[in-house]
Design a protein around this motif. Structure first.
Motif, PDB file in Angstrom:
ATOM      1  N   THR A   1       0.808  -1.224   0.000  1.00 55.89           N
ATOM      2  CA  THR A   1       0.000   0.000   0.000  1.00 55.89           C
ATOM      3  C   THR A   1       0.843   1.276   0.000  1.00 55.89           C
ATOM      4  O   THR A   1       0.582   2.207  -0.782  1.00 55.89           O
ATOM      5  CB  THR A   1      -0.912   0.018   1.251  1.00 55.89           C
ATOM      6  OG1 THR A   1      -1.879  -1.023   1.116  1.00 55.89           O
ATOM      7  CG2 THR A   1      -1.652   1.342   1.399  1.00 55.89           C
TER       8      THR A   1
ATOM      9  N   GLY B   1      -6.622 -11.428   4.231  1.00 55.73           N
ATOM     10  CA  GLY B   1      -6.310 -10.350   5.164  1.00 55.73           C
ATOM     11  C   GLY B   1      -5.079  -9.570   4.772  1.00 55.73           C
ATOM     12  O   GLY B   1      -5.003  -8.385   4.998  1.00 55.73           O
ATOM     13  N   ASP B   2      -4.105 -10.216   4.209  1.00 52.28           N
ATOM     14  CA  ASP B   2      -2.956  -9.453   3.722  1.00 52.28           C
ATOM     15  C   ASP B   2      -2.517 -10.034   2.389  1.00 52.28           C
ATOM     16  O   ASP B   2      -2.708 -11.213   2.108  1.00 52.28           O
ATOM     17  CB  ASP B   2      -1.810  -9.443   4.731  1.00 52.28           C
ATOM     18  CG  ASP B   2      -1.190 -10.804   4.869  1.00 52.28           C
ATOM     19  OD1 ASP B   2      -0.496 -11.234   3.943  1.00 52.28           O
ATOM     20  OD2 ASP B   2      -1.421 -11.456   5.911  1.00 52.28           O
ATOM     21  N   ASN B   3      -1.945  -9.164   1.581  1.00 47.28           N
ATOM     22  CA  ASN B   3      -1.625  -9.573   0.223  1.00 47.28           C
ATOM     23  C   ASN B   3      -0.301 -10.329   0.095  1.00 47.28           C
ATOM     24  O   ASN B   3       0.011 -10.835  -0.971  1.00 47.28           O
ATOM     25  CB  ASN B   3      -1.624  -8.351  -0.698  1.00 47.28           C
ATOM     26  CG  ASN B   3      -3.043  -7.979  -1.117  1.00 47.28           C
ATOM     27  OD1 ASN B   3      -3.985  -8.726  -0.838  1.00 47.28           O
ATOM     28  ND2 ASN B   3      -3.192  -6.851  -1.793  1.00 47.28           N
TER      29      ASN B   3
ATOM     30  N   SER C   1      -1.558  -6.260  -6.047  1.00 41.40           N
ATOM     31  CA  SER C   1      -1.404  -4.918  -5.492  1.00 41.40           C
ATOM     32  C   SER C   1      -2.386  -4.621  -4.362  1.00 41.40           C
ATOM     33  O   SER C   1      -3.584  -4.845  -4.475  1.00 41.40           O
ATOM     34  CB  SER C   1      -1.576  -3.859  -6.578  1.00 41.40           C
ATOM     35  OG  SER C   1      -1.339  -2.572  -6.011  1.00 41.40           O
ATOM     36  N   SER C   2      -1.840  -4.090  -3.282  1.00 45.49           N
ATOM     37  CA  SER C   2      -2.644  -3.550  -2.186  1.00 45.49           C
ATOM     38  C   SER C   2      -2.924  -2.092  -2.504  1.00 45.49           C
ATOM     39  O   SER C   2      -2.423  -1.555  -3.485  1.00 45.49           O
ATOM     40  CB  SER C   2      -1.863  -3.631  -0.877  1.00 45.49           C
ATOM     41  OG  SER C   2      -1.437  -4.940  -0.646  1.00 45.49           O
ATOM     42  N   GLY C   3      -3.696  -1.456  -1.655  1.00 40.48           N
ATOM     43  CA  GLY C   3      -3.919  -0.016  -1.811  1.00 40.48           C
ATOM     44  C   GLY C   3      -5.377   0.381  -1.895  1.00 40.48           C
ATOM     45  O   GLY C   3      -5.703   1.563  -1.769  1.00 40.48           O
ATOM     46  N   ALA C   4      -6.273  -0.617  -2.087  1.00 42.74           N
ATOM     47  CA  ALA C   4      -7.685  -0.265  -2.280  1.00 42.74           C
ATOM     48  C   ALA C   4      -8.259   0.446  -1.048  1.00 42.74           C
ATOM     49  O   ALA C   4      -8.907   1.497  -1.172  1.00 42.74           O
ATOM     50  CB  ALA C   4      -8.497  -1.524  -2.591  1.00 42.74           C
ATOM     51  N   VAL C   5      -8.000  -0.110   0.130  1.00 40.01           N
ATOM     52  CA  VAL C   5      -8.578   0.487   1.342  1.00 40.01           C
ATOM     53  C   VAL C   5      -8.020   1.898   1.544  1.00 40.01           C
ATOM     54  O   VAL C   5      -8.766   2.857   1.792  1.00 40.01           O
ATOM     55  CB  VAL C   5      -8.316  -0.405   2.579  1.00 40.01           C
ATOM     56  CG1 VAL C   5      -8.787   0.288   3.854  1.00 40.01           C
ATOM     57  CG2 VAL C   5      -9.023  -1.756   2.425  1.00 40.01           C
ATOM     58  N   ALA C   6      -6.694   2.045   1.397  1.00 34.98           N
ATOM     59  CA  ALA C   6      -6.067   3.364   1.601  1.00 34.98           C
ATOM     60  C   ALA C   6      -6.623   4.387   0.617  1.00 34.98           C
ATOM     61  O   ALA C   6      -6.891   5.537   0.980  1.00 34.98           O
ATOM     62  CB  ALA C   6      -4.550   3.238   1.433  1.00 34.98           C
TER      63      ALA C   6
ATOM     64  N   ASN D   1      -6.057  -8.271  -6.566  1.00 38.27           N
ATOM     65  CA  ASN D   1      -6.207  -7.866  -5.170  1.00 38.27           C
ATOM     66  C   ASN D   1      -7.213  -8.821  -4.541  1.00 38.27           C
ATOM     67  O   ASN D   1      -7.951  -9.514  -5.248  1.00 38.27           O
ATOM     68  CB  ASN D   1      -6.694  -6.419  -5.062  1.00 38.27           C
ATOM     69  CG  ASN D   1      -6.460  -5.808  -3.674  1.00 38.27           C
ATOM     70  OD1 ASN D   1      -5.989  -6.478  -2.745  1.00 38.27           O
ATOM     71  ND2 ASN D   1      -6.794  -4.532  -3.527  1.00 38.27           N
ATOM     72  N   GLU D   2      -7.221  -8.866  -3.226  1.00 36.89           N
ATOM     73  CA  GLU D   2      -8.281  -9.636  -2.571  1.00 36.89           C
ATOM     74  C   GLU D   2      -9.591  -8.882  -2.775  1.00 36.89           C
ATOM     75  O   GLU D   2      -9.611  -7.645  -2.791  1.00 36.89           O
ATOM     76  CB  GLU D   2      -7.995  -9.784  -1.074  1.00 36.89           C
ATOM     77  CG  GLU D   2      -9.081 -10.584  -0.366  1.00 36.89           C
ATOM     78  CD  GLU D   2      -8.655 -11.165   0.962  1.00 36.89           C
ATOM     79  OE1 GLU D   2      -7.678 -10.656   1.543  1.00 36.89           O
ATOM     80  OE2 GLU D   2      -9.306 -12.120   1.410  1.00 36.89           O
TER      81      GLU D   2
HETATM   82  N1  GLU Z   1      -6.420  -5.799   0.099  1.00 35.32           N
HETATM   83  C1  GLU Z   1      -6.000  -4.680   0.896  1.00 35.32           C
HETATM   84  C2  GLU Z   1      -6.111  -3.355   0.097  1.00 35.32           C
HETATM   85  O1  GLU Z   1      -6.115  -3.385  -1.102  1.00 35.32           O
HETATM   86  C3  GLU Z   1      -4.563  -4.747   1.311  1.00 35.32           C
HETATM   87  C4  GLU Z   1      -4.123  -5.897   2.134  1.00 35.32           C
HETATM   88  C5  GLU Z   1      -2.659  -5.714   2.499  1.00 35.32           C
HETATM   89  O2  GLU Z   1      -2.253  -4.581   2.816  1.00 35.32           O
HETATM   90  O3  GLU Z   1      -1.892  -6.665   2.441  1.00 35.32           O
HETATM   91  O4  GLU Z   1      -6.149  -2.335   0.701  1.00 35.32           O
END
Ligand code: GLU
Length: 408
Positions: free
Chosen positions: A40, A179-181, A77-82, A166-167
């Motif tokens: 992220t 829970g984590d990527n 890639s993470s970053g969706a929540v942020a 992404n999840e």
């Molecule tokens: N799937 C979460 C997102 O895109 C991130 C999970 C992680 O930080 O590993 O925000």
């Protein structure tokens, strides 16, 4: 503090010649399928003001220049929540672990759009086509869904398209979440039989202790074989913008290396970090070497399970039998936990609780409890039908230690 350095480091002159030439650029450049996981903090602005477009453009350029013609790439890639925090009014100071689930899921629905849009803009400038793939844990833990998802990913790769995964945070909850990527990336690697996973994050690798707290912490460039010592060094996740911390990275490394996949942890914060990692041997990284390459795809899939449905605790006789490559018979089972169906993946543990491996159960919990401790010849009379003589057949079994059953 005395550090257990000996089992962790092998001096260069004592390494096998095949290991000596294994450095991060060599491993990455020789991968046929490479998974690149982006944390992220690399893609999302820390002030909540959107995506880091310049960083993504540099990433796309590095991939085009150094990798695109040589190997197949998958991005996790993470970053969706942020990226969805602002729209959902989630203050920046709050760690992701403490945000209410429904708010986090809503934020990811907003942010995933911005995330993929950012990738698309950056990669289109380099002529690199992308596809968005959102996975849940059930797709990877269920054999049929796993094969479907794998076929889709392979079809994209064959077409020269880079999947950006992404999840599916919007619909994944509780027990059924990665829970984590980091773990998701290892799972995708195992699914596609990739050769290597590169975890790009804010840290340049594993240290003997947490370097933010302990100034004496020593960086570990190469892990030939992961042990409990490494897991202890990783400690627990430190709350912050990212989700997993070093612990989830080492867990992911364990899962990947046991499936015959190398893993690299590298710092990716600077623009063009990937180019440096690929071309400069002196860039600091930790390379975890694959520990097993000869397991069948089916056994690797069993071994990579993150949420086994139950546990069986076995006696010494059964342990000896398993280590010599035999099946697990009901007679050696002393205790059973969980709720599983026939064909579910369950864990095998010693009576003291130490994990030995995993396998597909030939019986559901109810019948397994009835036949536990009994000889195989009694099974029919107990359950009322002719079932298998084994609780877990050797072909459906994978041990954490190197074993003769791993050739199947
Ligand atoms: N799937 C979460 C997102 O895109 C991130 C999970 C992680 O930080 O590993 O925000």
């Amino acid at each position: 503090m005395a550090r257990p350095l000996l089992p962790i480091f092998t001096p260069f002159h004592r390494m096998k010649p095949s290991i000596r030439k294994m450095d991060t650029p060599h491993v990455l450049k020789n991968a046929r399928i490479l998974i690149i996981k982006i944390g992220t903090a690399l893609v999302a602005q820390s002030d909540g003001n959107g995506i880091k477009a310049g960083w993504l453009e540099a990433l796309a350029q590095d991939i085009r220049e150094h990798l695109a013609t040589k190997c197949k790439i998958i991005i996790v890639s993470s970053g969706a929540v942020a990226l969805g925090r602002k729209a959902m009014n989630i203050p920046l100071g709050i760690a992701p672990q403490t945000i209410a689930l429904e708010k986090k899921q809503a934020a990811s629905a907003v942010g995933q759009y911005h995330l993929f849009h950012g990738y698309h803009e950056a990669f289109a400038k380099c002529g690199l086509p992308l596809a968005q793939v959102l996975l849940t844990m059930s797709e990877t833990e269920n054999r049929r869904m796993h094969l479907n998802a794998r076929a889709t990913l392979n079809a994209l790769l064959d077409q020269g398209i880079i999947p950006v995964i992404n999840e599916n945070d919007t619909i994944s909850t509780g027990e059924i979440r990665f829970g984590d990527n980091d773990r998701l990336a290892a799972r995708v690697a195992q699914m596609t039989q990739a050769d290597c996973v590169l975890l790009l994050s804010t840290t340049d690798g594993l240290y003997t202790a947490n370097p933010d707290i302990d100034p004496g912490a020593v960086h570990i460039p190469l892990v030939e074989r992961l042990s409990d010592e490494h897991t202890k060094m990783a400690g627990d996740a430190v709350p912050g913008l990212s989700t997993g911390g070093m612990k989830s990275k080492v867990d992911a490394a364990l899962s990947a290396t046991r499936s015959g996949i190398h893993m690299v942890i590298a710092k990716g914060v600077q623009n063009h970090a990937l180019a440096h990692i690929l071309t400069d041997k002196d860039t600091r990284t930790t390379l975890f070497l694959a520990s097993s390459t000869h397991k069948s795809a089916r056994k690797k899939w069993i071994q990579a399970h993150l949420r086994p449905k139950g546990r069986v605790f076995i006696d010494n006789g059964a342990q000896t039998a398993l280590k010599s490559g035999k099946s697990l018979l009901p007679v050696g089972v002393r205790r059973i936990e969980g709720n599983f169906e026939r064909g579910d993946v369950i864990e095998i543990r010693t009576l003291e609780g130490e994990k030995l491996g995993m396998g597909l159960s030939a019986y559901n919990t109810e019948d397994a409890l009835k036949i536990m401790g009994h000889g195989s010849e009694e099974i029919g009379a107990i359950v009322g039908y002719t079932g298998r003589s084994e609780l877990i057949h050797r072909n459906d079994l994978t041990l954490d230690i190197q074993d003769s059953s791993s050739k199947g």
